[in-house]
Enzyme design. Structure first.
Site, PDB file in Angstrom:
ATOM      1  N   ASN A  37      -2.513   0.503  -9.675  1.00 16.04           N
ATOM      2  CA  ASN A  37      -2.775   1.867  -9.205  1.00 16.04           C
ATOM      3  C   ASN A  37      -2.123   2.920 -10.105  1.00 16.04           C
ATOM      4  O   ASN A  37      -0.902   2.936 -10.269  1.00 16.04           O
ATOM      5  CB  ASN A  37      -2.249   1.989  -7.767  1.00 16.04           C
ATOM      6  N   HIS A 122      -3.333  -0.093   9.136  1.00 17.96           N
ATOM      7  CA  HIS A 122      -2.464   1.088   9.158  1.00 17.96           C
ATOM      8  C   HIS A 122      -2.856   2.047  10.277  1.00 17.96           C
ATOM      9  O   HIS A 122      -4.034   2.372  10.435  1.00 17.96           O
ATOM     10  CB  HIS A 122      -2.580   1.852   7.841  1.00 17.96           C
ATOM     11  N   ARG A 147       0.773  -1.111  11.259  1.00 11.34           N
ATOM     12  CA  ARG A 147       1.821  -0.418  10.513  1.00 11.34           C
ATOM     13  C   ARG A 147       1.769   1.050  10.921  1.00 11.34           C
ATOM     14  O   ARG A 147       0.766   1.724  10.696  1.00 11.34           O
ATOM     15  CB  ARG A 147       1.601  -0.542   9.009  1.00 11.34           C
ATOM     16  N   TYR A 159       4.845  10.275   2.783  1.00 11.57           N
ATOM     17  CA  TYR A 159       4.243   9.015   2.394  1.00 11.57           C
ATOM     18  C   TYR A 159       3.530   8.361   3.582  1.00 11.57           C
ATOM     19  O   TYR A 159       4.081   8.254   4.662  1.00 11.57           O
ATOM     20  CB  TYR A 159       5.305   8.046   1.861  1.00 11.57           C
ATOM     21  N   ASP A 210       6.919   1.055   7.136  1.00 12.75           N
ATOM     22  CA  ASP A 210       7.203   1.004   5.696  1.00 12.75           C
ATOM     23  C   ASP A 210       8.061   2.211   5.327  1.00 12.75           C
ATOM     24  O   ASP A 210       7.644   3.353   5.520  1.00 12.75           O
ATOM     25  CB  ASP A 210       5.862   1.045   4.945  1.00 12.75           C
ATOM     26  N   HIS A 212       9.208   2.688   2.215  1.00 13.32           N
ATOM     27  CA  HIS A 212       8.822   3.014   0.840  1.00 13.32           C
ATOM     28  C   HIS A 212       9.995   3.406  -0.042  1.00 13.32           C
ATOM     29  O   HIS A 212       9.960   4.434  -0.735  1.00 13.32           O
ATOM     30  CB  HIS A 212       7.743   4.106   0.828  1.00 13.32           C
ATOM     31  N   GLU A 236       9.867  -2.400   6.191  1.00 11.64           N
ATOM     32  CA  GLU A 236       9.508  -2.746   4.812  1.00 11.64           C
ATOM     33  C   GLU A 236      10.161  -1.812   3.795  1.00 11.64           C
ATOM     34  O   GLU A 236      10.273  -0.604   4.033  1.00 11.64           O
ATOM     35  CB  GLU A 236       7.975  -2.664   4.688  1.00 11.64           C
ATOM     36  N   GLU A 262       6.299  -5.580  -2.622  1.00 14.50           N
ATOM     37  CA  GLU A 262       4.943  -5.304  -3.102  1.00 14.50           C
ATOM     38  C   GLU A 262       4.926  -4.918  -4.579  1.00 14.50           C
ATOM     39  O   GLU A 262       3.899  -5.048  -5.236  1.00 14.50           O
ATOM     40  CB  GLU A 262       4.263  -4.225  -2.250  1.00 14.50           C
ATOM     41  N   ARG A 283       6.537  -9.636   0.042  1.00 14.02           N
ATOM     42  CA  ARG A 283       5.266  -8.918   0.023  1.00 14.02           C
ATOM     43  C   ARG A 283       4.541  -8.965  -1.320  1.00 14.02           C
ATOM     44  O   ARG A 283       3.602  -8.211  -1.559  1.00 14.02           O
ATOM     45  CB  ARG A 283       5.509  -7.458   0.423  1.00 14.02           C
ATOM     46  N   HIS A 312       0.838  -8.118  -0.086  1.00 13.67           N
ATOM     47  CA  HIS A 312       0.393  -6.728  -0.108  1.00 13.67           C
ATOM     48  C   HIS A 312      -1.133  -6.718  -0.197  1.00 13.67           C
ATOM     49  O   HIS A 312      -1.701  -7.395  -1.053  1.00 13.67           O
ATOM     50  CB  HIS A 312       1.004  -6.074  -1.356  1.00 13.67           C
ATOM     51  N   ASP A 316      -5.999  -0.197  -2.689  1.00 11.25           N
ATOM     52  CA  ASP A 316      -5.968   0.062  -4.128  1.00 11.25           C
ATOM     53  C   ASP A 316      -5.997  -1.229  -4.940  1.00 11.25           C
ATOM     54  O   ASP A 316      -5.844  -1.211  -6.164  1.00 11.25           O
ATOM     55  CB  ASP A 316      -4.795   0.968  -4.524  1.00 11.25           C
ATOM     56  N   GLU A 339      -1.861  -7.990   5.094  1.00 10.08           N
ATOM     57  CA  GLU A 339      -2.219  -6.576   5.224  1.00 10.08           C
ATOM     58  C   GLU A 339      -3.704  -6.414   4.905  1.00 10.08           C
ATOM     59  O   GLU A 339      -4.194  -6.945   3.915  1.00 10.08           O
ATOM     60  CB  GLU A 339      -1.381  -5.747   4.246  1.00 10.08           C
ATOM     61  N   TRP A 402       9.253   7.408  -4.715  1.00 11.42           N
ATOM     62  CA  TRP A 402       8.027   7.554  -3.942  1.00 11.42           C
ATOM     63  C   TRP A 402       7.710   6.305  -3.217  1.00 11.42           C
ATOM     64  O   TRP A 402       7.880   5.409  -2.911  1.00 11.42           O
ATOM     65  CB  TRP A 402       6.803   7.922  -4.788  1.00 11.42           C
TER      66      TRP A 402
HETATM   67  O1  EZ4 Z   1       1.919   2.559  -1.258  1.00 10.06           O
HETATM   68  O2  EZ4 Z   1      -0.482   0.254  -2.459  1.00 10.06           O
HETATM   69  O3  EZ4 Z   1       2.588  -1.556   2.131  1.00 10.06           O
HETATM   70  N1  EZ4 Z   1       1.822  -0.892   1.510  1.00 10.06           N
HETATM   71  C1  EZ4 Z   1       2.108   0.113   0.669  1.00 10.06           C
HETATM   72  C2  EZ4 Z   1       0.960   0.628  -0.166  1.00 10.06           C
HETATM   73  C3  EZ4 Z   1       1.391   1.284  -1.470  1.00 10.06           C
HETATM   74  C4  EZ4 Z   1       0.234   1.441  -2.421  1.00 10.06           C
HETATM   75  C5  EZ4 Z   1       0.696   1.806  -3.818  1.00 10.06           C
HETATM   76  O4  EZ4 Z   1      -0.318   1.643  -4.743  1.00 10.06           O
HETATM   77  O5  EZ4 Z   1       3.241   0.504   0.577  1.00 10.06           O
HETATM   78  O6  EZ4 Z   1       0.163   1.420   0.599  1.00 10.06           O
HETATM   79 CO    CO Z   2       4.520  -1.104   1.336  1.00 15.49          CO
END
Ligand code: EZ4
Ligand code: CO
Length: 402
Positions: A37, A122, A147, A159, A210, A212, A236, A262, A283, A312, A316, A339, A402
């Site tokens: 991605n 999600h 999620r 996010y 998540d 992130h 996560e 991931e 993941r 994961h 994407d 997922e 991010w």
């Molecule tokens: O943000 O795949 O658990 N899933 C995630 C994803 C990621 C994207 C990044 O390309 O955290 O949605």
């Molecule tokens: Co994630």
């Protein structure tokens, strides 16, 4: 059988995907997903210039030797661009092997360990009310694992939460957009979110969340503790994983199940997390983890410690990666959950899958190989669009994860 040619196809049916088609002298071909991605063309060009010339003339059945050749033979190891390219080649070779032998890939890996795969999707909203509505809607459709991500009061963009209906953080443009983050606001809000979810939906629903990579180890420990009595399926990516030892602090402070990985590319990214039993779910996914060949080894190592694999599966990555995950998940004993975010409708113009996907569940098909088709003429109708994942800053504009 010999590899005679490899096509690299970059298309954008709703979002960018890099696909490879490995052709053999016997007319059988294999498909691989090389999507990274926001860095798609780097992988495509790396494949064209450096990987594909090395594959010509090789026997596609030699998955182990070809993997070793591409990974160890190249002196420069690891890295997401490199490993995604290797991952795409590896899954395409397994696809060829399955088609040549007339069996689904899972039968080459160890057969079926289960009848179907549990999946989660999600649920997100910009505020508490819309998030609860979305959970209700998905539960009515039949999902039992979600999620849950929600906009944090006082923060503009967060996010996992976007203004349009489907979660798609990559944005078209010449450079990334920027988002704003405030850990204090998040930490205050997140227990209220899960309290409201449990109050409205009870204890049955499996809930995932998540973070992130947004927190410090100590903040993550605090959040884990505060969420403990909501019985999460997992929490996560609480902290950036370069510091694997950080997970020890979190682990020692809370029994909330932890998922990570991931963005991992090799077993070395999770080796110490596994052998020190610092996480519950890995993941890593097939494309970014370097293919089916190394991922079977990661799963074996994790299984020694009762750690489960939960690939994961974002939108994407293309349906080819998802198919590779489905075969992997079907065969390993230590499968956690898959997922499945779903795809925009136009994806099926380009990619056709044979697996039966229903809300919360995937049934593997016995189609030989990976069980995915790609329509190259249709792919040409959707040219690449430069897109990036966002960059994240604190309120004072300090760069954050991010
Ligand atoms: O943000 O795949 O658990 N899933 C995630 C994803 C990621 C994207 C990044 O390309 O955290 O949605
Ligand atoms: Co994630």
């Amino acid at each position: 059988m010999k590899i005679i040619d490899v096509d690299v196809i970059v298309c954008s049916p709703g979002r960018n995907f890099v696909t490879i088609k490995v052709r053999t002298d016997e007319g059988i071909f294999g498909l691989g997903d090389a999507t990274l991605n926001g860095r798609e063309l780097a992988v495509a060009e790396y494949l064209r210039q450096y990987i594909i010339p090395c594959l010509i003339g090789k026997d596609p059945f030699d998955t182990e030797d070809i993997w070793q050749y591409l990974y160890r033979g190249v002196y420069w190891r690891k890295g997401p661009v490199n490993m995604t390219a290797i991952g795409a080649v590896d899954m395409a070779l397994w696809d060829i092997k399955g088609k040549a032998l007339g069996v689904p890939v899972y039968n080459l890996l160890g057969g079926r360990s289960r009848a179907y795969l549990d999946t989660y999707t999600h649920a997100q909203g910009t505020d508490l009310t819309s998030t609860l509505e979305e959970i209700g809607r998905l539960q009515d459709l039949g999902y039992s694992a979600l999620r849950v991500q929600c906009g944090v009061p006082g923060l503009d963009k967060v996010y996992g939460v976007s203004s349009h209906d489907k979660y798609e953080p990559a944005r078209e443009g010449e450079r990334p957009v920027e988002e704003v983050w405030d850990s204090h606001k998040y930490i205050q809000f997140i227990p209220k979110l899960f309290e409201a979810v449990r109050l409205e939906f009870g204890i049955e629903l499996r809930l995932l969340h998540d973070v992130h990579h947004r927190l410090t180890p100590n903040e993550a420990a605090l959040v884990g503790k505060r969420l403990e009595h909501f019985d999460l399926f997992w929490l996560e990516d609480t902290t950036p994983a370069e510091n694997q030892d950080a997970l020890r602090l979190i682990r020692n402070s809370t029994s909330v199940p932890l998922a990570i990985g991931e963005i991992f590319n090799t077993v070395y990214d999770c080796q110490s997390l596994i052998i020190n039993q610092l996480v519950d779910y890995i993941r890593m996914t097939i494309a970014h983890g370097g293919g089916i060949t190394p991922m079977m080894k990661v799963a074996s190592l994790a299984s020694l410690y009762q750690i489960k694999m939960a690939c994961h599966g974002p939108s994407d990555l293309s349906p080819i990666n998802l198919a590779a995950c489905i075969h992997f998940d079907t065969t390993i004993n230590n499968f956690g959950i898959q997922e499945y975010m779903g795809y925009p409708a136009m994806i099926s113009d380009v990619f056709q899958i044979s697996h039966n996907i229903t809300p919360g569940r995937i049934e593997p098909s016995d189609t030989p190989g990976l069980g995915v088709e790609v329509d190259l003429d249709a792919a040409r109708k959707y040219p690449y669009k430069k897109s990036f994942l966002p960059v994240n800053r604190l309120v004072d504009r300090t760069l954050h994860n991010w």
